[in-house]
Design a protein around this motif. Structure first.
Motif, PDB file in Angstrom:
ATOM      1  N   ILE A  55      -5.700   8.606   5.363  1.00 24.55           N
ATOM      2  CA  ILE A  55      -4.509   8.377   4.142  1.00 24.55           C
ATOM      3  C   ILE A  55      -3.014   8.293   4.507  1.00 24.55           C
ATOM      4  CG2 ILE A  55      -4.101   9.630   2.311  1.00 24.55           C
ATOM      5  CD1 ILE A  55      -6.967  10.337   1.665  1.00 24.55           C
ATOM      6  N   TRP A  57      -1.994   7.255   7.153  1.00 26.14           N
ATOM      7  CA  TRP A  57      -1.887   6.148   7.629  1.00 26.14           C
ATOM      8  C   TRP A  57      -1.969   4.909   6.937  1.00 26.14           C
ATOM      9  CZ3 TRP A  57       0.253   5.240  12.205  1.00 26.14           C
ATOM     10  CH2 TRP A  57      -0.108   5.611  13.830  1.00 26.14           C
ATOM     11  N   PHE A  58      -2.570   5.449   5.982  1.00 29.57           N
ATOM     12  CA  PHE A  58      -3.165   3.822   4.878  1.00 29.57           C
ATOM     13  C   PHE A  58      -1.964   4.035   4.032  1.00 29.57           C
ATOM     14  CE2 PHE A  58      -4.862   3.243   0.415  1.00 29.57           C
ATOM     15  CZ  PHE A  58      -4.351   1.960   1.384  1.00 29.57           C
ATOM     16  N   THR A  59      -0.985   4.697   4.077  1.00 30.61           N
ATOM     17  CA  THR A  59      -0.011   5.132   2.133  1.00 30.61           C
ATOM     18  C   THR A  59       0.978   4.093   3.444  1.00 30.61           C
ATOM     19  OG1 THR A  59       0.682   6.921   3.482  1.00 30.61           O
ATOM     20  CG2 THR A  59      -0.528   6.921   1.338  1.00 30.61           C
TER      21      THR A  59
END
Length: 156
Positions: A55, A57-59
């Protein structure tokens, strides 16, 4: 007018880029500043839970994409695309500002005992004086970028 428009766009891009770098640093295992987030976020960062790291990394990528999106405002597009970019940027700015403001209010209510949050005083101070204002400043950059873009591209 055009220069002012560019200043807000570049300021917003830099804001997004720095915010993304922080996320990438934390996702990569860096721990400097993580304690300032407090609560369950700090606990999950310490545990290095794989779904939480994904999460983060995604953000980081979402924040980076937000900055790249702002750069689209530097170019002239069709009227329809201009309106779409304007509204999307304005909505993003309002969301970022309200997110920071809502968190800020929640933390104030927690600090005076009207709301129970699991956050220590160190993280509370950092969130009140840095993180939540940082979110709101980013929102202001997006809003001002949208307004400048509208004045130059939609109203002309």
């Amino acid at each position: 007018m055009i220069q002012t428009k560019r200043i807000y766009i570049f300021a917003g891009f830099i804001w997004c880029f720095l915010f993304a770098l922080i996320s990438f640093y934390w996702a990569g295992g860096g721990m400097i500043g993580v304690k300032s987030l407090g609560g369950s976020i700090y606990k999950k960062a310490i545990e290095r839970e794989s779904s939480f790291i994904a999460i983060v990394w995604f953000t980081g990528f979402v924040k980076l994409c937000g900055g790249l999106f702002l750069l689209l405002l530097l170019r002239q597009w069709s009227n329809r695309t201009n309106r779409f970019l304007y509204f999307l940027t304005l909505i993003a700015g309002i969301f970022l500002s309200l997110y920071g403001l809502a968190n800020f209010i929640s933390l104030i209510l927690s600090s005076i005992g009207l709301l129970s949050l699991q956050i220590d005083s160190f993280a509370l101070k950092w969130r009140l004086f840095f993180w939540e204002p940082f979110w709101m400043i980013g929102g202001v950059f997006f809003i001002l970028s949208a307004i400048g873009f509208k004045k130059v591209n939609i109203l002309s």
